[in-house]
Design a protein around this motif. Structure first.
Motif, PDB file in Angstrom:
ATOM      1  N   LEU A 152       1.184  -1.047  -0.420  1.00  0.00           N
ATOM      2  CA  LEU A 152      -0.287   0.377  -0.199  1.00  0.00           C
ATOM      3  C   LEU A 152       0.691   1.095   0.441  1.00  0.00           C
ATOM      4  CD1 LEU A 152      -2.966  -1.143   2.290  1.00  0.00           C
ATOM      5  CD2 LEU A 152      -3.079  -1.066   0.075  1.00  0.00           C
ATOM      6  N   ALA A 153       1.833   1.130   0.755  1.00  0.00           N
ATOM      7  CA  ALA A 153       2.742   2.407   0.569  1.00  0.00           C
ATOM      8  C   ALA A 153       3.558   2.450  -0.918  1.00  0.00           C
ATOM      9  CB  ALA A 153       3.643   1.702   1.779  1.00  0.00           C
ATOM     10  N   TRP A 154       4.291   1.557  -0.987  1.00  0.00           N
ATOM     11  CA  TRP A 154       4.608   1.825  -2.884  1.00  0.00           C
ATOM     12  C   TRP A 154       3.467   2.004  -3.462  1.00  0.00           C
ATOM     13  CZ3 TRP A 154       8.780   3.816  -2.751  1.00  0.00           C
ATOM     14  CH2 TRP A 154       9.850   3.307  -1.859  1.00  0.00           C
ATOM     15  N   ALA A 155       2.018   1.697  -3.849  1.00  0.00           N
ATOM     16  CA  ALA A 155       1.511   2.263  -4.001  1.00  0.00           C
ATOM     17  C   ALA A 155       1.362   3.366  -3.943  1.00  0.00           C
ATOM     18  CB  ALA A 155       0.040   1.166  -3.939  1.00  0.00           C
ATOM     19  N   ALA A 156       1.219   4.213  -2.779  1.00  0.00           N
ATOM     20  CA  ALA A 156       0.205   5.620  -3.130  1.00  0.00           C
ATOM     21  C   ALA A 156       1.956   6.426  -2.720  1.00  0.00           C
ATOM     22  CB  ALA A 156       0.278   5.941  -1.310  1.00  0.00           C
ATOM     23  N   ALA A 157       2.764   5.624  -3.246  1.00  0.00           N
ATOM     24  CA  ALA A 157       3.923   7.121  -3.268  1.00  0.00           C
ATOM     25  C   ALA A 157       4.363   6.543  -4.974  1.00  0.00           C
ATOM     26  CB  ALA A 157       5.671   5.734  -2.999  1.00  0.00           C
ATOM     27  N   LEU A 158       4.233   5.551  -5.594  1.00  0.00           N
ATOM     28  CA  LEU A 158       3.915   5.133  -7.020  1.00  0.00           C
ATOM     29  C   LEU A 158       3.661   6.324  -7.743  1.00  0.00           C
ATOM     30  CD1 LEU A 158       5.908   3.653  -8.776  1.00  0.00           C
ATOM     31  CD2 LEU A 158       3.593   2.613  -9.416  1.00  0.00           C
ATOM     32  N   LEU A 159       2.067   6.646  -7.614  1.00  0.00           N
ATOM     33  CA  LEU A 159       1.021   7.206  -7.556  1.00  0.00           C
ATOM     34  C   LEU A 159       1.159   8.838  -7.336  1.00  0.00           C
ATOM     35  CD1 LEU A 159      -2.049   7.606  -8.781  1.00  0.00           C
ATOM     36  CD2 LEU A 159      -2.574   7.455  -6.318  1.00  0.00           C
ATOM     37  N   LEU A 160       1.559   9.421  -6.177  1.00  0.00           N
ATOM     38  CA  LEU A 160       2.177  10.352  -5.798  1.00  0.00           C
ATOM     39  C   LEU A 160       2.984  11.202  -6.035  1.00  0.00           C
ATOM     40  CD1 LEU A 160       0.737  12.929  -3.668  1.00  0.00           C
ATOM     41  CD2 LEU A 160       2.436  11.748  -2.069  1.00  0.00           C
ATOM     42  N   CYS A 161       4.082  10.147  -6.529  1.00  0.00           N
ATOM     43  CA  CYS A 161       5.202  11.317  -7.526  1.00  0.00           C
ATOM     44  C   CYS A 161       4.969  11.117  -8.544  1.00  0.00           C
ATOM     45  CB  CYS A 161       7.062   9.779  -7.130  1.00  0.00           C
ATOM     46  SG  CYS A 161       7.484   9.650  -5.553  1.00  0.00           S
ATOM     47  N   GLY A 162       4.729   9.953  -9.313  1.00  0.00           N
ATOM     48  CA  GLY A 162       4.001   9.184 -11.139  1.00  0.00           C
ATOM     49  C   GLY A 162       3.390  11.053 -11.519  1.00  0.00           C
ATOM     50  N   LEU A 163       2.568  12.047  -9.884  1.00  0.00           N
ATOM     51  CA  LEU A 163       1.678  12.487 -10.265  1.00  0.00           C
ATOM     52  C   LEU A 163       2.639  14.063 -10.134  1.00  0.00           C
ATOM     53  CD1 LEU A 163      -1.497  11.685  -8.985  1.00  0.00           C
ATOM     54  CD2 LEU A 163      -0.748  12.776 -10.697  1.00  0.00           C
ATOM     55  N   HIS A 210       5.855  14.177 -10.690  1.00  0.00           N
ATOM     56  CA  HIS A 210       6.908  14.039 -11.459  1.00  0.00           C
ATOM     57  C   HIS A 210       6.407  14.844 -13.376  1.00  0.00           C
ATOM     58  CE1 HIS A 210       9.907  10.873  -9.663  1.00  0.00           C
ATOM     59  NE2 HIS A 210       9.702  12.604  -8.905  1.00  0.00           N
ATOM     60  N   ARG A 211       5.075  13.891 -12.890  1.00  0.00           N
ATOM     61  CA  ARG A 211       4.352  14.674 -14.832  1.00  0.00           C
ATOM     62  C   ARG A 211       4.333  16.158 -14.474  1.00  0.00           C
ATOM     63  NH1 ARG A 211      -0.945  11.704 -16.658  1.00  0.00           N
ATOM     64  NH2 ARG A 211      -1.597  13.711 -16.191  1.00  0.00           N
ATOM     65  N   ASN A 212       4.240  16.777 -13.312  1.00  0.00           N
ATOM     66  CA  ASN A 212       3.456  18.038 -13.185  1.00  0.00           C
ATOM     67  C   ASN A 212       4.556  19.263 -13.118  1.00  0.00           C
ATOM     68  OD1 ASN A 212       2.674  20.831 -12.313  1.00  0.00           O
ATOM     69  ND2 ASN A 212       1.530  19.592 -10.674  1.00  0.00           N
ATOM     70  N   ALA A 213       5.274  19.178 -12.618  1.00  0.00           N
ATOM     71  CA  ALA A 213       6.859  19.228 -12.764  1.00  0.00           C
ATOM     72  C   ALA A 213       7.976  19.076 -13.666  1.00  0.00           C
ATOM     73  CB  ALA A 213       8.334  17.892 -12.050  1.00  0.00           C
ATOM     74  N   LYS A 214       7.154  18.147 -14.686  1.00  0.00           N
ATOM     75  CA  LYS A 214       8.172  17.690 -15.901  1.00  0.00           C
ATOM     76  C   LYS A 214       7.194  19.222 -17.366  1.00  0.00           C
ATOM     77  CE  LYS A 214       9.508  13.497 -16.195  1.00  0.00           C
ATOM     78  NZ  LYS A 214       9.048  11.850 -16.994  1.00  0.00           N
TER      79      LYS A 214
END
Lengths: 73, 276
Positions: B73-84, B86-90
């Motif tokens: 669950l922790a990694w699913a949340a981190a993956l989702l959050l970081c993905g969003l 990183h996309r925003n930052a790019k």
């Protein structure tokens, strides 16, 4: 702020952006930005480099504000 | 002129020193009373049949059996959050003109948030690995244990990949930055590419972290001592906390001394007459 500065005006007069000015004095864009905002007081070395790049004396760019009791802390 | 006493201390300094000693004695007394109260509480609870050691053990076993799910669950949340993030930052980096300070600060904040998210998941993962290791002698289901261990090890790789993406984006924002996250020389190269304002900022942040640890170590040590009393956790947790505390304090003292000596050496070099 204890130290006021006119770096933004001097940089504008040179016609360079923060990145280019940073490269000119051997520092980063963030440091130039922090100095301009008054968030960071540069070292003597950097202040001298900035003054040299702007073609003026350090005191022309950096001004230590005076109060009734002497210079501000 | 303020009056000095025989020892050279000002009366005001003496007053402050007396107040500090009183405060220190008060803190010691409170700690002692708290310790006695806790000790008596533990003894009373054991007398009334409450087995704290068994309670701790079953809580540990319960966490170990659910660790794989917590980790997932922790990694699913981190993956989702970081993905969003990183996309925003790019997107923001692509639109950035290289001059707008507010835009660069926003990108910086986004990248810091993504680093915080991946770091949190990484620490949860490390906790789950430690919990799995503790339960290795009492595995309820081998396939589930292996699955959990697999996700925990994969999590470490995922965390590294997420942090690597954050560092790459940071390098796009700050092109003067050097160093590859996967290289063992990363910290050295990253630090070498910093300029004076950033170095000052890093030093201030490192000192803030040191102060936090200075407050956290005594608390952790007291927790270990009482956990040893109440739940029979053994000597090892206390030993680890004491060693870490000593390492942090000693490295601070030695670094301060080394930096002081380096400053003195430089001063001597400047003052020594030139021979040529």
């Amino acid at each position: 702020m204890p130290l006021r500065n006119k770096l933004k005006e001097y940089r504008a007069a040179l016609g360079v952006n923060q990145q280019q000015f940073g490269a000119l004095v051997g520092t980063s864009r963030q440091t130039v930005s922090q100095i301009e905002r008054g968030d960071y007081s540069p070292s003597v070395t950097l202040a001298l480099k900035i003054a040299k790049a702007c073609g003026c004396a350090v005191e022309d760019i950096f001004i230590l504000e005076e109060t009734d009791h002497g210079t501000k802390e | 002129m303020e009056q000095k006493n025989n020892a050279g201390a000002l009366p005001e300094d003496k007053k402050k020193s007396r107040r500090a000693v009183l405060l220190f004695a008060l803190i010691l007394l409170c700690s002692l009373l708290l310790g006695v109260a806790l000790g008596l509480g533990i003894a009373a609870s054991e007398k009334n049949g409450l087995d704290l050691a068994a309670l701790f053990r079953s809580a540990g076993e319960a966490f170990a059996s659910a660790a794989w799910l917590v980790n997932l669950l922790a990694w699913a949340a981190a993956l989702l959050l970081c993905g969003l993030l990183h996309r925003n930052a790019k997107k923001r980096l692509a639109a950035w003109d290289g001059e707008d300070e507010d835009a660069s600060e926003r990108i910086d904040t986004i990248l810091s948030a993504s680093l915080a998210a991946s770091n949190t998941a990484l620490f949860i993962d490390l906790l789950c690995i430690a919990s799995s290791a503790c339960s290795v002698r009492n595995i309820p289901s081998l396939p589930l244990f292996l699955f959990g261990l697999g996700t925990e090890l994969l999590g470490l790789l995922l965390g590294t990949a997420l942090q690597n993406t954050s560092v790459k984006l940071a390098k796009r924002l700050y092109p003067e930055k050097r160093g590859e996250l996967l290289s063992p020389r990363f910290q050295k190269e990253w630090l070498a590419s910093m300029d004076e304002a950033e170095i000052a900022q890093t030093h201030a942040a490192a000192f803030a972290s040191f102060r936090t640890m200075r407050a956290a170590f005594p608390v952790a040590w007291v927790v270990c001592v009482f956990a040893g009393l109440a739940a029979d956790v053994g000597f090892f947790p206390g030993l680890v906390v004491t060693l870490l505390w000593a390492a942090a304090s000693m490295s601070y003292m030695l670094s301060a001394r080394r930096l002081g000596l380096r400053g003195k050496e430089r001063k001597n070099e400047r003052n020594s007459p030139k021979t040529d």
